[in-house]
Design a protein around this motif. Structure first.
Motif, short mmCIF file in Angstrom:
data_model
loop_
_atom_site.label_atom_id
_atom_site.label_comp_id
_atom_site.label_asym_id
_atom_site.label_seq_id
_atom_site.Cartn_x
_atom_site.Cartn_y
_atom_site.Cartn_z
N HIS A 209 0.84 -1.21 0.00
CA HIS A 209 0.00 0.00 0.00
C HIS A 209 0.88 1.26 0.00
CE1 HIS A 209 -3.35 2.65 0.90
NE2 HIS A 209 -2.67 3.15 1.92
N GLU A 210 1.94 1.24 0.81
CA GLU A 210 2.86 2.39 0.84
C GLU A 210 3.52 2.58 -0.52
OE1 GLU A 210 5.60 2.33 4.16
OE2 GLU A 210 4.19 1.17 5.36
N CYS A 211 3.95 1.47 -1.12
CA CYS A 211 4.63 1.54 -2.42
C CYS A 211 3.71 2.09 -3.50
CB CYS A 211 5.14 0.15 -2.82
SG CYS A 211 6.44 -0.49 -1.74
N LEU A 212 2.45 1.65 -3.48
CA LEU A 212 1.49 2.10 -4.49
C LEU A 212 1.28 3.61 -4.43
CD1 LEU A 212 -1.22 -0.73 -4.28
CD2 LEU A 212 0.22 -0.19 -6.26
N ILE A 213 1.14 4.14 -3.22
CA ILE A 213 0.90 5.58 -3.09
C ILE A 213 2.15 6.37 -3.49
CG2 ILE A 213 0.52 7.42 -1.37
CD1 ILE A 213 -1.62 5.69 -0.14
N LYS A 214 3.32 5.89 -3.06
CA LYS A 214 4.57 6.56 -3.47
C LYS A 214 4.72 6.55 -4.99
CE LYS A 214 7.34 5.35 0.63
NZ LYS A 214 8.45 4.48 1.07
N PHE A 215 4.41 5.40 -5.58
CA PHE A 215 4.55 5.26 -7.03
C PHE A 215 3.59 6.20 -7.77
CE2 PHE A 215 3.45 2.45 -10.85
CZ PHE A 215 4.48 2.97 -11.60
N SER A 216 2.32 6.20 -7.33
CA SER A 216 1.33 7.05 -7.98
C SER A 216 1.71 8.53 -7.88
CB SER A 216 -0.04 6.80 -7.36
OG SER A 216 -1.02 7.54 -8.03
N LYS A 217 2.19 8.92 -6.71
CA LYS A 217 2.58 10.32 -6.52
C LYS A 217 3.80 10.67 -7.39
CE LYS A 217 2.87 13.80 -2.91
NZ LYS A 217 3.80 14.66 -3.58
N ALA A 218 4.74 9.73 -7.49
CA ALA A 218 5.93 9.96 -8.32
C ALA A 218 5.55 10.12 -9.79
CB ALA A 218 6.92 8.81 -8.16
N VAL A 219 4.58 9.30 -10.24
CA VAL A 219 4.13 9.39 -11.64
C VAL A 219 3.48 10.75 -11.90
CG1 VAL A 219 2.50 8.46 -13.32
CG2 VAL A 219 3.87 6.90 -11.93
N SER A 220 2.62 11.18 -10.96
CA SER A 220 1.93 12.46 -11.14
C SER A 220 2.89 13.65 -11.06
CB SER A 220 0.82 12.62 -10.11
OG SER A 220 1.36 12.57 -8.80
N ASP A 221 3.98 13.49 -10.31
CA ASP A 221 4.97 14.58 -10.18
C ASP A 221 5.88 14.70 -11.39
OD1 ASP A 221 3.90 15.17 -7.75
OD2 ASP A 221 5.48 14.22 -6.55
N HIS A 222 5.98 13.63 -12.20
CA HIS A 222 6.85 13.65 -13.39
C HIS A 222 6.01 13.90 -14.63
CE1 HIS A 222 9.87 11.98 -10.71
NE2 HIS A 222 10.78 12.15 -11.67
N SER A 223 6.02 15.12 -15.09
CA SER A 223 5.22 15.48 -16.27
C SER A 223 5.99 15.30 -17.58
CB SER A 223 4.75 16.92 -16.15
OG SER A 223 5.88 17.78 -15.97
N ASN A 224 7.29 15.03 -17.49
CA ASN A 224 8.11 14.95 -18.71
C ASN A 224 8.38 13.50 -19.15
OD1 ASN A 224 9.63 14.38 -16.49
ND2 ASN A 224 11.51 15.39 -17.23
N LEU A 225 7.54 12.56 -18.73
CA LEU A 225 7.73 11.16 -19.14
C LEU A 225 7.36 11.00 -20.61
CD1 LEU A 225 6.13 9.31 -16.08
CD2 LEU A 225 8.55 9.32 -16.70
N PRO A 226 7.99 10.08 -21.34
CA PRO A 226 7.61 9.83 -22.73
C PRO A 226 6.14 9.46 -22.82
CG PRO A 226 9.68 8.72 -22.20
CD PRO A 226 9.16 9.28 -20.92
N GLU A 227 5.51 9.82 -23.92
CA GLU A 227 4.07 9.66 -24.06
C GLU A 227 3.64 8.20 -23.93
OE1 GLU A 227 0.55 10.48 -27.35
OE2 GLU A 227 2.56 11.32 -27.66
N ILE A 228 4.40 7.29 -24.55
CA ILE A 228 4.03 5.87 -24.52
C ILE A 228 4.15 5.31 -23.10
CG2 ILE A 228 6.37 5.14 -25.18
CD1 ILE A 228 3.06 3.41 -26.16
N VAL A 229 5.20 5.74 -22.37
CA VAL A 229 5.39 5.29 -20.98
C VAL A 229 4.26 5.82 -20.11
CG1 VAL A 229 6.89 5.46 -18.94
CG2 VAL A 229 7.90 5.12 -21.21
N SER A 230 3.95 7.09 -20.29
CA SER A 230 2.87 7.72 -19.51
C SER A 230 1.54 7.01 -19.75
CB SER A 230 2.77 9.19 -19.88
OG SER A 230 1.80 9.83 -19.09
N LYS A 231 1.29 6.63 -21.00
CA LYS A 231 0.04 5.96 -21.35
C LYS A 231 -0.06 4.60 -20.68
CE LYS A 231 -2.68 4.59 -25.39
NZ LYS A 231 -2.71 4.45 -26.86
N VAL A 232 1.03 3.84 -20.72
CA VAL A 232 1.06 2.51 -20.08
C VAL A 232 0.84 2.63 -18.58
CG1 VAL A 232 2.53 0.53 -19.54
CG2 VAL A 232 2.50 1.45 -21.86
N LEU A 233 1.54 3.58 -17.95
CA LEU A 233 1.42 3.77 -16.51
C LEU A 233 -0.02 4.14 -16.12
CD1 LEU A 233 4.72 5.75 -15.76
CD2 LEU A 233 4.27 3.35 -15.26
N THR A 234 -0.61 5.03 -16.89
CA THR A 234 -1.99 5.47 -16.59
C THR A 234 -2.97 4.31 -16.69
OG1 THR A 234 -1.44 7.65 -17.50
CG2 THR A 234 -3.77 7.15 -17.18
#
Length: 891
Positions: free
Chosen positions: A735-760
């Protein structure tokens, strides 16, 4: 560059070189190499075929007869000999000279491969052997060496091809047939393996009435292949046909029973298992087989099976113990009563261990408690199990063993005060029984007072100093109490004299000691020493894997084929072992900590700190430093003297043997280990075997996430949390890892489009359109009665919103009656989280929580109020007083 053969004199010297190499007389071999290569008639790099050379008349007469020995081979053999003396750089230099002189020399390529193999570069060695075979395709020795490396590296397809070549060249040797058959067996081509084994078996001239061990092993191996191929009828017929020629009669009966069951011939299977029980009435597997064969339809029929065996074997424990697993109510009480009385009267220390598996059932636990407390009350008054009975009185030892059992019973239930009362009463009546002190130490370990546990285990050890088991247990308890020096001294009673206990235990691959030692150093903040122990354990596993080389030829020669295949399969999953997992986990945790908080220069740190101190505090600090330096200097001098003495002994031993099989291994220096340039890369080295072999453990993937989170590898982070989610979606750490991960993804706006799409897309499946705050609140609500889940949810509450500190601490420190996992282990985790800054600065709440926990667990050292500034657990940065992972293994 082609070269010409050597003249007769040098040819004879070369033969002596080969003999010296085979007899491991490396220094003599080196002398002969020098005699050939120092001859002024030869150029340094060999003799070119088009170069006119002036030989003596005697040499000229016979020169062309010697076509097998030339100068490049001499250079190669000198390199091989130097390698055996540990001079690797020189060895490679000479072998490469030989190759440059004659690149078409199969000997030079073979020797180059041997050098690569000695350096554990097995892939490179295989390439060299293949080059050698291109030049001499029927060379038996090269083929054998290649096959060894292929099976070592599990290149099974290549191994099969090489064994086929060996079979063609040497069809009369049994190793050729057996090796080829094993290759097919490992590739799961069972039909071909069986055909080869049968063809080979037909060539064996063994009379039907003669028992030959090697022939017996061949038949049993053949039968194993049949069973793995699910050829049950063929396996049964095969074992019955050759039964008289098999040495292992027990294995024959076990195979018969198993195959008859699989074929549905239950009556015959029942007879086989009855015979096996007559042979060994304590084997639980036989009872399981007998039940499957007889298929009892009622509880009474099932009980009758065990009663009949018990009548025939009145002293056997299993037929009286096993029915306790499936009976209940009054019948359980009746059978348990008989079972307990016999064992208490006899004085059976492991009685509780025998019954411990019943403690999953609260009804049975209640019955056990009622019966045994009744015995204790009655034995105290009239020396009988029941006051209603008349008969022979029980000896005083019966009451002792009843109290011993009750202490273990209440310890298992977490009622430590009652457990201590019973064990103290038992010790007062019999103060010389080791088991009593051993149990008292165990109780203190379970309640979290590791210092007291070590003290009582030391007391137990002092009653029998010649007992290696109790000595090892005492050392283990000392390590868990962070008393590393005391543990080493304890082990030194049984280690080799003249060397330090640490060194000797490392030589003996004593991994329980090293994993415990690593954990102790980790808790003490001595990360370099902890990493040294972790790397030593990793080296042991590498050595065990490398030791397979000793068995590839030996097992085929001795025909221990079943054991050999089992060994190969064990080696494939070797790093699944708990010792490796513990060492790898400790190493990864330390490297993560070193990445987050790199070690600074101590002297600079002290200068900064001294500026903020008063004169009195500075004087006190300097005095303390001087004492520490003096102590460290004395310790360093002692270690230096010990090292010098060891080096002298080792040098003397080397001189006596006149050889050294390999060069010195890289020394593990704690200071270097804890100051590595890239801790995360080092952590990944330990992680890879865990991911490959222990992927079913959620901890593997969560450790992987922590590494990739720090490296910023989003796709690998996603992979880790997805695998962990598939194992246990409600895990608090996940649960801790999931929240950290989700927050890290939202904080990084410069991810490649394909990576961002997969993560979302993938995160959508987990969070289901919830924001992080509501996801966390739902987690807390869903796990409202779990201390561990509430702690993780509270941590994330503070992580997401620092203004909610009070609320987060209140959630984490709940101690109401509804909390179901209120034990020492979980509460110390909460206390540690309050200390390490997971909730920011909260000194007052920390003290209040410590006091509340102390009321619940008065014996736990972590919750005891600090008596002075020095031993305050709150002031400890590394939390050396807390060892929550080891407190409640059996609770």
């Amino acid at each position: 560059m082609p070269s010409v053969p050597l003249p007769p004199k040098e040819s004879n010297l070369f033969k002596r070189i080969l003999k010296c190499y085979e007899q491991k007389q490396y220094k003599n071999g080196l002398k002969f190499c020098k005699m050939i290569l120092s001859n002024p008639k030869f150029a340094e790099h060999g003799v070119q075929s088009n170069t006119p050379v002036q030989w003596d008349d005697e040499d000229q007469n016979t020169w062309w007869k010697h076509t097998s020995v030339n100068l490049p081979k001499t250079l190669a053999m000198k390199g091989l000999t130097l390698n055996c003396l540990g001079k690797k750089e020189e060895a490679y230099e000479f072998v490469r000279k030989g190759l440059r002189n004659d690149v078409k020399s199969h000997v030079c390529w073979h020797v180059y491969g041997l050098l690569q193999r000695s350096d554990k570069k097995y892939d490179e060695a295989i390439k060299c052997y293949r080059n050698a075979l291109k030049l001499d395709k029927d060379n038996l020795q090269i083929l054998r060496d290649l096959s060894l490396l292929q099976i070592q590296m599990r290149d099974l397809e290549g191994y099969r091809e090489t064994r086929y070549q060996l079979l063609q060249l040497r069809p009369t040797q049994r190793a050729s047939w057996i090796g080829y058959a094993i290759a097919y067996h490992l590739l799961k081509d069972y039909d071909m393996a069986l055909k080869l084994l049968e063809e080979f078996r037909k060539t064996q001239q063994i009379p039907p009435n003669k028992i030959d061990y090697e022939y017996s092993e061949l038949i049993l191996y053949q039968n194993q292949v049949m069973r793995e191929a699910d050829l049950f009828q063929e396996s049964l017929e095969h074992i019955e046909t050759y039964e008289k020629q098999i040495c292992d009669k027990l294995m024959v009966e076990e195979i018969k029973g198993e195959m008859l069951l699989k074929l549905g011939r239950l009556k015959e299977a029942g007879e086989v298992y009855k015979e096996l029980i007559e042979r060994n009435a304590e084997n639980w597997y036989y009872y399981e087989g007998l039940e499957k064969a007889l298929q009892p339809s009622t509880l009474e029929e099932r009980l009758q099976i065990y009663e009949e065996v018990s009548k025939r074997h009145p002293r056997a424990v299993s037929p009286r113990r096993l029915p306790l697993n499936f009976v209940s109510g009054e019948k359980f009480r009746e059978l348990l009563d008989k079972f307990l009385r016999v064992n208490f009267s006899k004085g059976c220390p492991p009685l509780f261990t025998t019954l411990k598996s019943l403690y999953y059932n609260p009804e049975k636990v209640s019955t056990i408690q009622e019966l045994v407390t009744g015995y204790e009350t009655s034995l105290k008054t009239c020396d009988l199990f029941s006051t209603c009975e008349n008969g022979e009185k029980e000896p005083p030892t019966t009451l002792l063993w009843v109290r011993y059992f009750l202490a273990q019973h209440f310890d298992k239930l977490g009622q430590c005060s009652l457990a201590l009362d019973y064990i103290n009463t038992a010790i007062a009546s019999t103060p010389t029984l080791i088991e009593l002190f051993y149990l008292k130490a165990k109780i203190y370990k379970h309640v979290g007072n590791l210092k007291e546990a070590a003290k009582w285990m030391d007391e137990a050890q002092s009653l029998d100093t010649a007992d290696r088991f109790i000595n090892s247990k005492c050392a283990k308890y000392m390590l868990r109490a962070n008393m590393v020096k005391d543990a080493e001294e304890m082990c030194s009673k049984f280690t080799r004299e003249g060397t330090s206990a640490m060194e000797n235990l490392n030589e003996m691959q004593c991994m329980w000691f090293q994993t415990e030692c690593a954990a102790a150093y980790q808790r003490l903040g001595k990360y370099g020493d902890a990493l040294k122990k972790c790397h030593e354990v990793e080296r042991h596993f590498f050595e065990i894997t490398d030791d397979q080389f000793d068995f590839h030829t030996y097992c085929m020669r001795k025909m221990t084929l079943r054991a050999y295949v089992d060994l190969l399969r064990l080696e494939d999953v070797l790093r699944k072992h708990a010792f490796y997992f513990k060492a790898a986990r400790s190493a990864i945790e330390i490297y993560l900590k070193l990445h987050d908080n790199p070690l600074t220069n101590e002297s600079k740190e002290q200068e900064v700190n001294s500026e903020n101190l008063s004169a009195k505090e500075l004087k006190k600090m300097l005095s303390k430093q001087r004492r520490a330096q003096k102590k460290a200097k004395l310790e360093e001098e002692r270690k230096h003297a010990e090292r010098e003495r060891q080096q002298k002994n080792q040098k003397k031993k080397r001189d006596e043997e006149e050889e050294e099989t390999s060069g010195p291994r890289e020394e593990l220096i704690p200071e270097k280990l804890e100051r590595v340039e890239n801790p995360l890369e080092e952590a990944i080295k330990f992680l890879i075997p865990l991911k490959n072999l222990i992927g079913d453990e959620i901890e593997t993937h969560l450790l992987a996430f922590e590494i990739y989170f720090r490296k910023g590898k989003f796709l690998l982070m996603l992979q880790s949390v997805k695998r962990a989610f598939a194992i246990d979606s409600n895990n608090p750490w996940l649960h801790e890892c999931l929240i950290k991960f989700s927050k890290a993804v939202s904080d990084h706006s410069n991810l490649p489009e394909i990576v961002s799409k997969v993560l979302t897309q993938e995160m959508q499946k987990i969070f289901v359109n919830k924001n992080l705050e509501s996801f966390n609140e739902e987690f807390l609500k869903h796990n409202a009665t779990s201390v561990q889940h509430q702690l993780s949810g509270a941590k994330m509450m503070y992580f997401l919103d620092k203004s909610r500190q009070e609320k987060a601490i209140a959630v984490a420190t709940r101690l109401d009656k509804n909390m179901r996992d209120k034990n020492v282990k979980t509460l110390t985790k909460v206390f540690e989280a309050l200390l390490d800054g997971s909730f920011g600065s909260c000194h007052t709440q920390c003290e209040e929580y410590q006091a509340a926990c102390h009321k619940l667990f008065p014996y736990t050292s972590a919750f005891m109020p600090a008596t002075n500034e020095d031993d305050s657990s709150i002031a400890s940065v590394n939390h050396t007083a807390i060892n929550h992972d080891l407190l409640s293994n059996e609770i």
